[in-house]
Design a protein around this motif. Structure first.
Motif, mmCIF file in Angstrom:
data_model
loop_
_atom_site.group_PDB
_atom_site.id
_atom_site.type_symbol
_atom_site.label_atom_id
_atom_site.label_comp_id
_atom_site.label_asym_id
_atom_site.label_seq_id
_atom_site.Cartn_x
_atom_site.Cartn_y
_atom_site.Cartn_z
ATOM 1 N N GLY A 60 56.150 30.403 -62.817
ATOM 2 C CA GLY A 60 55.468 29.193 -63.263
ATOM 3 C C GLY A 60 55.389 28.101 -62.213
ATOM 4 N N VAL A 61 55.819 28.386 -60.973
ATOM 5 C CA VAL A 61 55.782 27.405 -59.905
ATOM 6 C C VAL A 61 54.765 27.839 -58.860
ATOM 7 C CG1 VAL A 61 57.099 26.264 -58.086
ATOM 8 C CG2 VAL A 61 58.202 26.821 -60.260
ATOM 9 N N VAL A 62 53.897 26.948 -58.444
ATOM 10 C CA VAL A 62 52.937 27.232 -57.396
ATOM 11 C C VAL A 62 53.252 26.314 -56.226
ATOM 12 C CG1 VAL A 62 50.508 27.223 -56.744
ATOM 13 C CG2 VAL A 62 51.172 27.874 -59.061
ATOM 14 N N SER A 63 53.470 26.885 -55.057
ATOM 15 C CA SER A 63 53.824 26.075 -53.897
ATOM 16 C C SER A 63 52.677 26.064 -52.901
ATOM 17 C CB SER A 63 55.091 26.603 -53.226
ATOM 18 O OG SER A 63 54.911 27.935 -52.799
ATOM 19 N N ALA A 64 52.566 24.961 -52.169
ATOM 20 C CA ALA A 64 51.523 24.845 -51.162
ATOM 21 C C ALA A 64 52.080 24.186 -49.915
ATOM 22 C CB ALA A 64 50.362 24.019 -51.712
ATOM 23 N N ASP A 65 51.602 24.651 -48.775
ATOM 24 C CA ASP A 65 52.009 24.115 -47.480
ATOM 25 C C ASP A 65 50.736 23.977 -46.662
ATOM 26 O OD1 ASP A 65 54.248 25.345 -44.842
ATOM 27 O OD2 ASP A 65 52.941 23.615 -44.922
ATOM 28 N N ILE A 66 50.285 22.750 -46.439
ATOM 29 C CA ILE A 66 49.068 22.543 -45.664
ATOM 30 C C ILE A 66 49.364 21.631 -44.489
ATOM 31 C CG2 ILE A 66 47.517 22.943 -47.599
ATOM 32 C CD1 ILE A 66 47.196 19.930 -47.862
ATOM 33 N N SER A 67 48.669 21.887 -43.387
ATOM 34 C CA SER A 67 48.860 21.088 -42.189
ATOM 35 C C SER A 67 47.513 20.783 -41.556
ATOM 36 C CB SER A 67 49.743 21.824 -41.170
ATOM 37 O OG SER A 67 51.027 22.077 -41.697
ATOM 38 N N TRP A 119 49.788 5.344 -38.580
ATOM 39 C CA TRP A 119 50.890 6.311 -38.449
ATOM 40 C C TRP A 119 50.370 7.729 -38.260
ATOM 41 C CZ3 TRP A 119 54.497 4.685 -43.110
ATOM 42 C CH2 TRP A 119 55.083 3.445 -42.813
ATOM 43 N N LEU A 120 49.295 8.072 -38.967
ATOM 44 C CA LEU A 120 48.833 9.462 -39.003
ATOM 45 C C LEU A 120 47.704 9.766 -38.037
ATOM 46 C CD1 LEU A 120 48.811 10.145 -42.874
ATOM 47 C CD2 LEU A 120 50.737 10.138 -41.268
ATOM 48 N N ASP A 121 47.119 8.752 -37.429
ATOM 49 C CA ASP A 121 45.944 8.938 -36.580
ATOM 50 C C ASP A 121 46.185 9.944 -35.462
ATOM 51 O OD1 ASP A 121 43.311 8.335 -35.695
ATOM 52 O OD2 ASP A 121 44.162 7.063 -34.122
ATOM 53 N N THR A 122 45.313 10.945 -35.390
ATOM 54 C CA THR A 122 45.303 12.014 -34.369
ATOM 55 C C THR A 122 46.528 12.922 -34.419
ATOM 56 O OG1 THR A 122 46.377 10.807 -32.544
ATOM 57 C CG2 THR A 122 43.989 10.483 -32.839
ATOM 58 N N LYS A 123 47.363 12.794 -35.433
ATOM 59 C CA LYS A 123 48.574 13.610 -35.503
ATOM 60 C C LYS A 123 48.458 14.700 -36.573
ATOM 61 C CE LYS A 123 51.559 9.904 -33.848
ATOM 62 N NZ LYS A 123 52.751 9.069 -34.112
ATOM 63 N N GLU A 124 49.205 15.766 -36.382
ATOM 64 C CA GLU A 124 49.223 16.819 -37.392
ATOM 65 C C GLU A 124 50.179 16.416 -38.509
ATOM 66 O OE1 GLU A 124 50.841 21.295 -37.530
ATOM 67 O OE2 GLU A 124 48.902 21.072 -36.530
ATOM 68 N N VAL A 125 49.672 16.453 -39.711
ATOM 69 C CA VAL A 125 50.456 16.083 -40.880
ATOM 70 C C VAL A 125 50.728 17.345 -41.687
ATOM 71 C CG1 VAL A 125 50.551 14.628 -42.943
ATOM 72 C CG2 VAL A 125 49.272 13.857 -40.928
ATOM 73 N N ARG A 126 51.944 17.511 -42.140
ATOM 74 C CA ARG A 126 52.308 18.671 -42.953
ATOM 75 C C ARG A 126 52.730 18.200 -44.332
ATOM 76 N NH1 ARG A 126 56.845 23.373 -41.589
ATOM 77 N NH2 ARG A 126 56.084 24.879 -43.130
ATOM 78 N N CYS A 127 52.122 18.776 -45.354
ATOM 79 C CA CYS A 127 52.408 18.381 -46.731
ATOM 80 C C CYS A 127 52.887 19.576 -47.548
ATOM 81 C CB CYS A 127 51.173 17.780 -47.389
ATOM 82 S SG CYS A 127 50.606 16.239 -46.619
ATOM 83 N N LEU A 128 53.968 19.368 -48.295
ATOM 84 C CA LEU A 128 54.564 20.410 -49.118
ATOM 85 C C LEU A 128 54.572 19.958 -50.572
ATOM 86 C CD1 LEU A 128 57.693 21.127 -46.882
ATOM 87 C CD2 LEU A 128 55.472 22.257 -46.788
ATOM 88 N N GLY A 129 54.014 20.757 -51.445
ATOM 89 C CA GLY A 129 53.983 20.395 -52.857
ATOM 90 C C GLY A 129 53.945 21.612 -53.746
ATOM 91 N N ASP A 130 54.222 21.417 -55.034
ATOM 92 C CA ASP A 130 54.231 22.552 -55.954
ATOM 93 C C ASP A 130 53.525 22.262 -57.277
ATOM 94 O OD1 ASP A 130 56.038 20.905 -57.221
ATOM 95 O OD2 ASP A 130 57.799 22.119 -56.742
#
Length: 204
Positions: A60-67, A119-130
């Protein structure tokens, strides 16, 4: 493979684990909710990983990792590779919201949005959520340059801990309030109240 270790409040750290070690470590701790598989950096052993993911998704848990590079919508919403992401556990002033400091009105919603953009300009951002919210946005903790963006926004007094949904960032809010950083240096309406129509009292 990369896993995240959870405590009772949510994400605590990212851990890269050799392929030969992931099965034992995750299997031994999954029942306690400590580890969740996020992504893989190799094609070896993929059958085992797919099997694990299928079993995990059935729980019942869906995980996501996007960058990737992030487009900024406002202080707590970004888009990465076409996916909208709502920063987990925090709430920032709306873009057209105003606050007051030393009797002077300032565009706090705009300033928070622009600070996040910087803070985020031109940088790789990694987001983790479920999970996703009712608007289809991924609810996630996001990281850049090794720090948690959600936590930093609250610590700097630019966001509030969204207690209705999470208590994770209350410690950062307590520190910001004590130091009178950001919003806490003056007067403001909590974003959730502002969306319901509440405004600052006139400053006579």
């Amino acid at each position: 493979v990369t896993v995240i270790e959870r405590d009772s409040n949510g994400l605590t750290r990212l851990t890269d684990m050799p392929m030969q070690a992931w099965h034992y470590s995750i299997s031994s701790k999954l029942t306690a909710g400590s580890y969740i598989l996020i992504d893989t950096k190799t094609n070896s052993g993929m059958n085992h990983i797919y099997t694990f993911l299928c079993l995990f998704l059935l729980s019942g848990v869906v995980s996501a990792d996007i960058s990737g590079m992030a487009l900024i919508s406002d202080g707590d919403t970004i888009t990465i590779s076409g996916m909208k992401v709502r920063l987990n556990g925090i709430d920032t002033p709306e873009r057209n919201q105003t606050c007051r400091k030393a009797g002077v009105t300032w565009k706090c919603g705009y300033e928070v949005t622009e600070t996040l953009r910087g803070w985020l300009d031109t940088k790789e951002v990694r987001c983790l959520g479920d999970r996703k919210d009712r608007y289809g946005r991924l609810i996630a903790d996001c990281f850049v340059d090794g720090y948690n963006v959600n936590a930093r926004l609250v610590y700097e007094g630019l966001a509030l801990a969204y207690r209705k949904y999470s208590k994770k960032y209350i410690p950062e809010e307590d520190k910001a309030r004590a130091a009178k950083r950001g919003l806490w240096a003056g007067e403001f309406v909590a974003p959730w109240d502002w969306r319901r129509g509440k405004r600052l009292e006139p400053d006579y």
